[in-house]
Design a protein around this motif. Sequence first.
Motif, short mmCIF file in Angstrom:
data_model
loop_
_atom_site.label_atom_id
_atom_site.label_comp_id
_atom_site.label_asym_id
_atom_site.label_seq_id
_atom_site.Cartn_x
_atom_site.Cartn_y
_atom_site.Cartn_z
N MET A 295 10.53 -26.20 -7.33
CA MET A 295 11.20 -24.92 -7.04
C MET A 295 10.32 -24.05 -6.13
O MET A 295 10.79 -23.51 -5.13
N VAL A 296 9.04 -23.98 -6.46
CA VAL A 296 8.14 -23.14 -5.67
C VAL A 296 7.97 -23.70 -4.26
O VAL A 296 8.11 -22.99 -3.26
N MET A 297 7.73 -25.02 -4.20
CA MET A 297 7.45 -25.62 -2.88
C MET A 297 8.68 -25.58 -1.97
O MET A 297 8.55 -25.36 -0.77
N SER A 298 9.87 -25.78 -2.55
CA SER A 298 11.03 -25.76 -1.66
C SER A 298 11.31 -24.34 -1.17
O SER A 298 11.77 -24.16 -0.04
N SER A 299 10.97 -23.32 -1.98
CA SER A 299 11.12 -21.94 -1.48
C SER A 299 10.13 -21.69 -0.34
O SER A 299 10.48 -21.09 0.68
N ILE A 300 8.90 -22.15 -0.52
CA ILE A 300 7.89 -21.93 0.53
C ILE A 300 8.34 -22.57 1.84
O ILE A 300 8.27 -21.96 2.91
N LEU A 301 8.83 -23.79 1.71
CA LEU A 301 9.26 -24.50 2.92
C LEU A 301 10.52 -23.87 3.51
O LEU A 301 10.55 -23.47 4.68
N GLY A 302 11.54 -23.73 2.68
CA GLY A 302 12.84 -23.27 3.19
C GLY A 302 12.77 -21.87 3.76
O GLY A 302 13.37 -21.58 4.80
N LYS A 303 12.01 -21.00 3.10
CA LYS A 303 11.94 -19.60 3.57
C LYS A 303 10.76 -19.37 4.53
O LYS A 303 10.52 -18.25 4.94
N ARG A 304 10.02 -20.42 4.82
CA ARG A 304 8.84 -20.32 5.72
C ARG A 304 7.90 -19.20 5.25
O ARG A 304 7.51 -18.29 6.00
N LEU A 305 7.57 -19.25 3.96
CA LEU A 305 6.73 -18.19 3.36
C LEU A 305 5.26 -18.43 3.70
O LEU A 305 4.83 -19.57 3.87
N LYS A 306 4.52 -17.32 3.74
CA LYS A 306 3.07 -17.44 3.96
C LYS A 306 2.34 -16.93 2.72
O LYS A 306 2.39 -15.73 2.42
N PHE A 307 1.70 -17.84 2.00
CA PHE A 307 0.89 -17.46 0.84
C PHE A 307 -0.58 -17.52 1.25
O PHE A 307 -1.00 -18.47 1.89
N GLN A 308 -1.35 -16.51 0.84
CA GLN A 308 -2.80 -16.62 1.05
C GLN A 308 -3.56 -16.03 -0.12
O GLN A 308 -3.45 -14.82 -0.40
N GLY A 309 -4.30 -16.88 -0.80
CA GLY A 309 -5.19 -16.40 -1.85
C GLY A 309 -6.42 -15.78 -1.20
O GLY A 309 -6.77 -16.14 -0.07
N PHE A 310 -7.06 -14.86 -1.91
CA PHE A 310 -8.31 -14.30 -1.36
C PHE A 310 -9.19 -13.80 -2.51
O PHE A 310 -8.69 -13.42 -3.56
N ILE A 311 -10.48 -13.86 -2.26
CA ILE A 311 -11.48 -13.37 -3.21
C ILE A 311 -12.25 -12.28 -2.48
O ILE A 311 -12.84 -12.53 -1.43
N ILE A 312 -12.22 -11.09 -3.04
CA ILE A 312 -12.69 -9.95 -2.25
C ILE A 312 -14.18 -10.00 -1.93
O ILE A 312 -14.62 -9.44 -0.92
N SER A 313 -14.97 -10.71 -2.75
CA SER A 313 -16.41 -10.76 -2.44
C SER A 313 -16.67 -11.44 -1.09
O SER A 313 -17.72 -11.24 -0.49
N ASP A 314 -15.70 -12.21 -0.58
CA ASP A 314 -15.85 -12.80 0.77
C ASP A 314 -15.75 -11.72 1.86
O ASP A 314 -16.04 -12.00 3.02
N HIS A 315 -15.30 -10.52 1.47
CA HIS A 315 -15.01 -9.49 2.48
C HIS A 315 -15.75 -8.19 2.20
O HIS A 315 -15.33 -7.12 2.67
N PHE A 316 -16.83 -8.28 1.44
CA PHE A 316 -17.58 -7.06 1.11
C PHE A 316 -18.15 -6.39 2.37
O PHE A 316 -18.48 -5.21 2.34
N ASP A 317 -18.28 -7.14 3.45
CA ASP A 317 -18.78 -6.53 4.68
C ASP A 317 -17.84 -5.44 5.21
O ASP A 317 -18.23 -4.64 6.06
N GLN A 318 -16.62 -5.39 4.70
CA GLN A 318 -15.68 -4.36 5.17
C GLN A 318 -15.79 -3.07 4.36
O GLN A 318 -15.03 -2.12 4.58
N TYR A 319 -16.73 -3.05 3.39
CA TYR A 319 -16.75 -1.93 2.45
C TYR A 319 -17.02 -0.59 3.13
O TYR A 319 -16.33 0.41 2.86
N ALA A 320 -18.01 -0.55 4.01
CA ALA A 320 -18.36 0.74 4.62
C ALA A 320 -17.20 1.29 5.44
O ALA A 320 -16.86 2.48 5.34
N SER A 321 -16.54 0.43 6.21
CA SER A 321 -15.42 0.94 7.02
C SER A 321 -14.22 1.30 6.13
O SER A 321 -13.50 2.26 6.41
N PHE A 322 -14.06 0.56 5.05
CA PHE A 322 -13.00 0.90 4.08
C PHE A 322 -13.23 2.31 3.51
O PHE A 322 -12.31 3.12 3.43
#
Length: 368
Positions: A295-322
Motif C-alpha cells: 500500500m505504501v510503495m504503490s502510493s509513493i510510486l503512483g503519486k510520485r511522492l518524495k520522502f526524505q528522512g533526516f537527522i538534525i545533528s547532520d545539519h547543526f552547522d545551520q544553527y547560527a543562521s537559524f
Amino acid sequence: MALMNKQVVLVRRPNGIPKRTDFNIIETVVPSLKEGEVLLKTKYFSLDPYMRPRMNSTKGSYIECFKLGVPLDGAAVCVVEESRHQKLKVGDIVLSEAGWQTYAVSSDRVSEGMSLNLGSLTKLSDEVKISYYLGVLGMPGLTAHYGLLDIGRPQAGETVVVAAATGPVGSMVGQLAKLKGCRVVGIAGGTEKCDYAMREFGFDACVDYKRKSFAKDLKKACPNKIDIYFENVGGSVFKTVLRFLNNFARVPVCGLITYYNDGSTLQEPGFNLASGYAKLQALWRMFFHFDQTPMVMSSILGKRLKFQGFIISDHFDQYASFLKESIPLIQSGKIKVKEDIVKGIENSPDAFIRLLQGKNFGKLLVEI
Ligand code: NDP
C-alpha cells in the motif's frame, strides 16, 4: 559540607512505556574543579522523544544507547557556578549536554559562535527566555526549520499538514509554513491541543486524530489535499494522511513516536481500511502478514511522492543562521512558544513517561 549532585539514572531498560521504577535518583558528591573545568548548575533540562529509543539495549539507527546506572545525558541550560575555565566566568549562562542532573563538571570547549555540537558549551544571552534554547530556539526548532524549508520547500498557497502540532517541532513547522503563505493543518491529540494550535499558533485547522471521524475531518480540513506532510508520528495517522497526499507531495520524515515504545501499529486509534475486497485483503495482510508495504510503495510510486528522512545533528552547522532568523521572529511575536515546565528533578521520570503518552502540552522541560 560537601555539595551534592542529584542525578537521574536508568536502572533497567523499559519494556513498552517506561515505568517510574525504571529510573532512580541518586546523590553524588560534586568533585572539586581542576584547571580548565567549570561547575555548572542546571536551570532547565530538556526531555525529548528521541531519548526513549536510547533506553533500549540495541542501538537505534543513528544514536547510542543510554548506559545503565549513569546519569542520562541531554540538552540543558546551566549557569556557571564556579570557573577554572579561561573563557567562562561565574554567572555565565550556557547551553550544554549536562542532562538529567542538578550539577555538572565540564571541561568542554566554549564554541566561538552559537553551536549545538556535543563537546562544546555555548554562551547564551538573555535577549530571549533562556529555556527557549531547549525548544523552539534549540535542537527541536532547528529540526522544524530544516525539515520544512530544506526538504519540504513550501510554496505560498500549498497545504502543509503536521502532526504532534503543539510540540516544539510541530508548532514551529506550522508557524513557519504560515509565514510562507501556506494553508496549515495540524494534527493533535484532543480538543484542547487542537483549539490551542488554531487560536495561538494561527493554524487554519487542527484535527484530533483520536476521534473516530479523523479521516473525514482531515479531508474536510484539506479541501485541496496535502502538498507537504511533516511526519512526526507514523502509525495510523500516517496511513490516513497518505490517502490525501497530492501527486508530487513531499514528506520530510522527522520522527515516528508511535513506534518508540513498542513498535506496534495495531493498538492505535483511528485505523482506517478501504471497503469491500480491498478491506478483506488488508485485514488478511494485517493479521497474517502485517505487511503494509504494498500500500505504501504503490502510493509513493503512483503519486510520485518524495520522502526524505533526516537527522538534525547532520545539519547543526545551520544553527547560527537559524538563530539569526528565528530570534527576531520570536521577539516580534510572529512565532509563539508553548512550554510545559515541570519543577524539580524528582518529577522528571514521571514527566518523561507523560511525554510518551502524549500528555505533555508544549515543549517539555524540567526546571531546577
Ligand atoms: P512533542 O513535544 O510534540 O511530544 C511528542 C508528542 O507526540 C506528544 O505530545 C503527542 O502529541 C505525540 N505522541 C505521543 N505519543 C504518540 C503516539 N503513540 N501516537 C501519536 N502521537 C503521539 O515532541 P517534539 O516536538 O520534541 O518532537 C516531535 C517529533 O520530532 C518526535 O517524533 C521526535 O522524535 C522528532 N524529532 C526528530 C528529530 C530528527 O533529528 N529527526 C529531532 C527532534 C525531534 P499529541 O497528543 O498531539 O498526539
